[in-house]
Design a protein around this motif. Structure first.
Motif, PDB file in Angstrom:
ATOM      1  N   GLU A 173      42.880  47.230  44.847  1.00 19.73           N
ATOM      2  CA  GLU A 173      41.891  48.200  45.308  1.00 19.73           C
ATOM      3  C   GLU A 173      40.514  47.928  44.718  1.00 19.73           C
ATOM      4  O   GLU A 173      39.560  48.671  44.974  1.00 19.73           O
ATOM      5  CB  GLU A 173      42.385  49.618  45.007  1.00 19.73           C
ATOM      6  CG  GLU A 173      43.665  49.928  45.770  1.00 19.73           C
ATOM      7  CD  GLU A 173      44.146  51.366  45.653  1.00 19.73           C
ATOM      8  OE1 GLU A 173      43.474  52.164  44.953  1.00 19.73           O
ATOM      9  OE2 GLU A 173      45.194  51.688  46.254  1.00 19.73           O
ATOM     10  N   ASP A 174      40.402  46.854  43.939  1.00 14.54           N
ATOM     11  CA  ASP A 174      39.099  46.444  43.411  1.00 14.54           C
ATOM     12  C   ASP A 174      38.330  45.590  44.410  1.00 14.54           C
ATOM     13  O   ASP A 174      37.160  45.298  44.200  1.00 14.54           O
ATOM     14  CB  ASP A 174      39.279  45.650  42.105  1.00 14.54           C
ATOM     15  CG  ASP A 174      39.847  46.512  40.993  1.00 14.54           C
ATOM     16  OD1 ASP A 174      39.496  47.711  40.941  1.00 14.54           O
ATOM     17  OD2 ASP A 174      40.640  46.006  40.186  1.00 14.54           O
ATOM     18  N   ILE A 175      39.002  45.151  45.482  1.00 12.33           N
ATOM     19  CA  ILE A 175      38.344  44.383  46.542  1.00 12.33           C
ATOM     20  C   ILE A 175      38.111  45.342  47.698  1.00 12.33           C
ATOM     21  O   ILE A 175      39.057  45.900  48.252  1.00 12.33           O
ATOM     22  CB  ILE A 175      39.213  43.199  47.017  1.00 12.33           C
ATOM     23  CG1 ILE A 175      39.604  42.303  45.836  1.00 12.33           C
ATOM     24  CG2 ILE A 175      38.475  42.391  48.072  1.00 12.33           C
ATOM     25  CD1 ILE A 175      40.575  41.196  46.207  1.00 12.33           C
ATOM     26  N   PHE A 176      36.843  45.533  48.077  1.00  8.56           N
ATOM     27  CA  PHE A 176      36.541  46.500  49.130  1.00  8.56           C
ATOM     28  C   PHE A 176      36.901  45.945  50.504  1.00  8.56           C
ATOM     29  O   PHE A 176      37.457  46.635  51.346  1.00  8.56           O
ATOM     30  CB  PHE A 176      35.058  46.888  49.088  1.00  8.56           C
ATOM     31  CG  PHE A 176      34.708  48.003  50.022  1.00  8.56           C
ATOM     32  CD1 PHE A 176      34.998  49.319  49.683  1.00  8.56           C
ATOM     33  CD2 PHE A 176      34.099  47.756  51.246  1.00  8.56           C
ATOM     34  CE1 PHE A 176      34.688  50.362  50.543  1.00  8.56           C
ATOM     35  CE2 PHE A 176      33.789  48.786  52.112  1.00  8.56           C
ATOM     36  CZ  PHE A 176      34.074  50.102  51.754  1.00  8.56           C
ATOM     37  N   MET A 177      36.575  44.679  50.733  1.00 12.66           N
ATOM     38  CA  MET A 177      36.837  44.069  52.030  1.00 12.66           C
ATOM     39  C   MET A 177      36.706  42.558  51.918  1.00 12.66           C
ATOM     40  O   MET A 177      35.782  42.084  51.260  1.00 12.66           O
ATOM     41  CB  MET A 177      35.843  44.606  53.070  1.00 12.66           C
ATOM     42  CG  MET A 177      36.140  44.219  54.508  1.00 12.66           C
ATOM     43  SD  MET A 177      34.939  45.013  55.612  1.00 12.66           S
ATOM     44  CE  MET A 177      35.592  44.531  57.205  1.00 12.66           C
ATOM     45  N   TYR A 178      37.630  41.829  52.498  1.00 16.55           N
ATOM     46  CA  TYR A 178      37.706  40.363  52.495  1.00 16.55           C
ATOM     47  C   TYR A 178      38.364  39.830  51.214  1.00 16.55           C
ATOM     48  O   TYR A 178      38.081  40.302  50.128  1.00 16.55           O
ATOM     49  CB  TYR A 178      36.342  39.688  52.705  1.00 16.55           C
ATOM     50  CG  TYR A 178      35.786  39.905  54.081  1.00 16.55           C
ATOM     51  CD1 TYR A 178      36.219  39.148  55.161  1.00 16.55           C
ATOM     52  CD2 TYR A 178      34.849  40.901  54.309  1.00 16.55           C
ATOM     53  CE1 TYR A 178      35.720  39.368  56.426  1.00 16.55           C
ATOM     54  CE2 TYR A 178      34.351  41.132  55.583  1.00 16.55           C
ATOM     55  CZ  TYR A 178      34.793  40.365  56.640  1.00 16.55           C
ATOM     56  OH  TYR A 178      34.311  40.595  57.895  1.00 16.55           O
ATOM     57  N   MET A 179      39.224  38.831  51.388  1.00 22.11           N
ATOM     58  CA  MET A 179      39.938  38.137  50.309  1.00 22.11           C
ATOM     59  C   MET A 179      41.123  38.935  49.761  1.00 22.11           C
ATOM     60  O   MET A 179      41.806  38.487  48.853  1.00 22.11           O
ATOM     61  CB  MET A 179      39.004  37.754  49.150  1.00 22.11           C
ATOM     62  CG  MET A 179      37.906  36.787  49.516  1.00 22.11           C
ATOM     63  SD  MET A 179      38.492  35.087  49.756  1.00 22.11           S
ATOM     64  CE  MET A 179      38.856  34.602  48.082  1.00 22.11           C
ATOM     65  N   GLU A 180      41.397  40.127  50.328  1.00 28.22           N
ATOM     66  CA  GLU A 180      42.522  40.918  49.821  1.00 28.22           C
ATOM     67  C   GLU A 180      43.841  40.163  49.961  1.00 28.22           C
ATOM     68  O   GLU A 180      44.680  40.200  49.057  1.00 28.22           O
ATOM     69  CB  GLU A 180      42.661  42.254  50.570  1.00 28.22           C
ATOM     70  CG  GLU A 180      41.469  43.153  50.519  1.00 28.22           C
ATOM     71  CD  GLU A 180      40.564  42.925  51.723  1.00 28.22           C
ATOM     72  OE1 GLU A 180      39.703  43.781  51.950  1.00 28.22           O
ATOM     73  OE2 GLU A 180      40.716  41.899  52.418  1.00 28.22           O
TER      74      GLU A 180
END
Length: 307
Positions: free
Chosen positions: A202-209
């Motif tokens: 949940e530390d990645i907002f968008m992309y690369m998840e």
């Protein structure tokens, strides 16, 4: 706000998660294609749709649509919590044994979901995550959607060597292939497997998840495969509002991934490459008076400098 028409004893075989953000017509098109793909009803399913506080009328349109479809669990968030966090939110509501993470900007071709599910069920003892064949909007051109993890040489190839063109970074195989990662636009797994590795960061907002998710899964000796016989159109970046935002998010994603999983030396080398890429694109932009390149890569360079 949430609505569900499943009774407690009615557990679907498959839970499909779709996150919506300012893609009203595209999301509705996606949902229509999902229902069309199950016309022979070989498998039971639910669709958990989360709207991330869209401002384009998506929330009302999806609420109205959900009322006509008992398979839909609809949740309207009051703020945009990001792609990964919204998927995790949906997974907590999921009741199916199997889980399909599906982008709102996809169109299911034929019975692709059931094909993917049946392939997964047949091989689930040896394959824990499976991705499908993604196509461009013409429905014919393959979209590179799997590849090796982003080691420093792979990052270099992606930034400077047209890595996709040479098959060094991302590809779209025509045969069943074991790979490091598959596109987050379409990933099949089980709810148990998704939860076992903690879902999306949940530390990645968008992309690369998905890169982070599948990297963590590989460390736990899970396998990832690409299955080309299930085919989806992927429109791509539909909720991103242009090309600048995705590039900046990819930059952020690379830095996050390297800080989390690699050494400080590797992180330094990554940042050096990202800055070099930004400076190169800036020089080209100024030479051609291309404002998009100038504005995008000025922001990208500052992003790395300030990190």
């Amino acid at each position: 706000m949430a609505s569900s028409k499943h009774s407690n004893g009615d557990r679907p075989e498959l839970s499909i998660i779709i996150i919506s953000f300012n893609t009203k017509q595209i999301t509705l098109q996606c949902l229509d294609s999902v229902f069309a793909s199950f016309k022979d009803k070989r498998h039971s399913f639910e669709i958990i749709v989360i709207d991330n506080a869209s401002i384009d009328g998506s929330a009302d349109a999806l609420k109205t649509y959900a009322k006509t479809k008992p398979e839909i669990v609809y949740i309207a968030n009051t703020e945009n919590i990001g792609f990964g966090k919204a998927n995790n939110q949906a997974a907590k509501r999921a009741k199916g044994t199997y889980l399909l993470l599906l982008n709102s900007d996809t169109i299911v071709l034929d019975n692709a979901i059931q094909k993917l599910l049946e392939f997964y069920i047949e091989h689930e003892t040896t394959m824990q995550f499976v991705g499908a064949k993604l196509l461009e909007k013409d429905g014919k051109t393959p979209q590179p959607s799997c590849g090796p993890f982003y080691t420093l040489p792979v990052v270099f190839a992606a930034l400077f060597l047209r890595g996709d063109y040479w098959g060094l970074t991302r590809s779209s195989p025509d045969s069943i292939t074991e790979t490091d990662w598959v596109s987050g636009a379409c990933i099949m797994t089980t709810l148990k497997e998704f939860n076992a590795i903690g879902g999306f960061s949940e530390d990645i907002f968008m992309y690369m998840e998905e890169i982070d998710l599948l990297y963590r899964s590989k460390k736990l000796h899970r396998s990832v495969f690409f299955y080309p016989n299930a085919r989806f159109i992927h429109l791509g970046s539909a909720s991103s509002g242009g090309k600048t935002y995705p590039i900046l998010q990819v930059y952020k994603g690379f830095i996050y991934f390297y800080r989390k999983h690699h050494s400080t030396t590797s992180l330094f080398l990554l940042k050096t490459m990202l800055k070099l890429k930004a400076l190169t694109a800036l020089a080209i932009g100024r030479l051609l008076n291309n404002q998009y390149l100038i504005q995008t890569y000025e922001k990208a360079y500052k992003l790395v400098e300030m990190d």
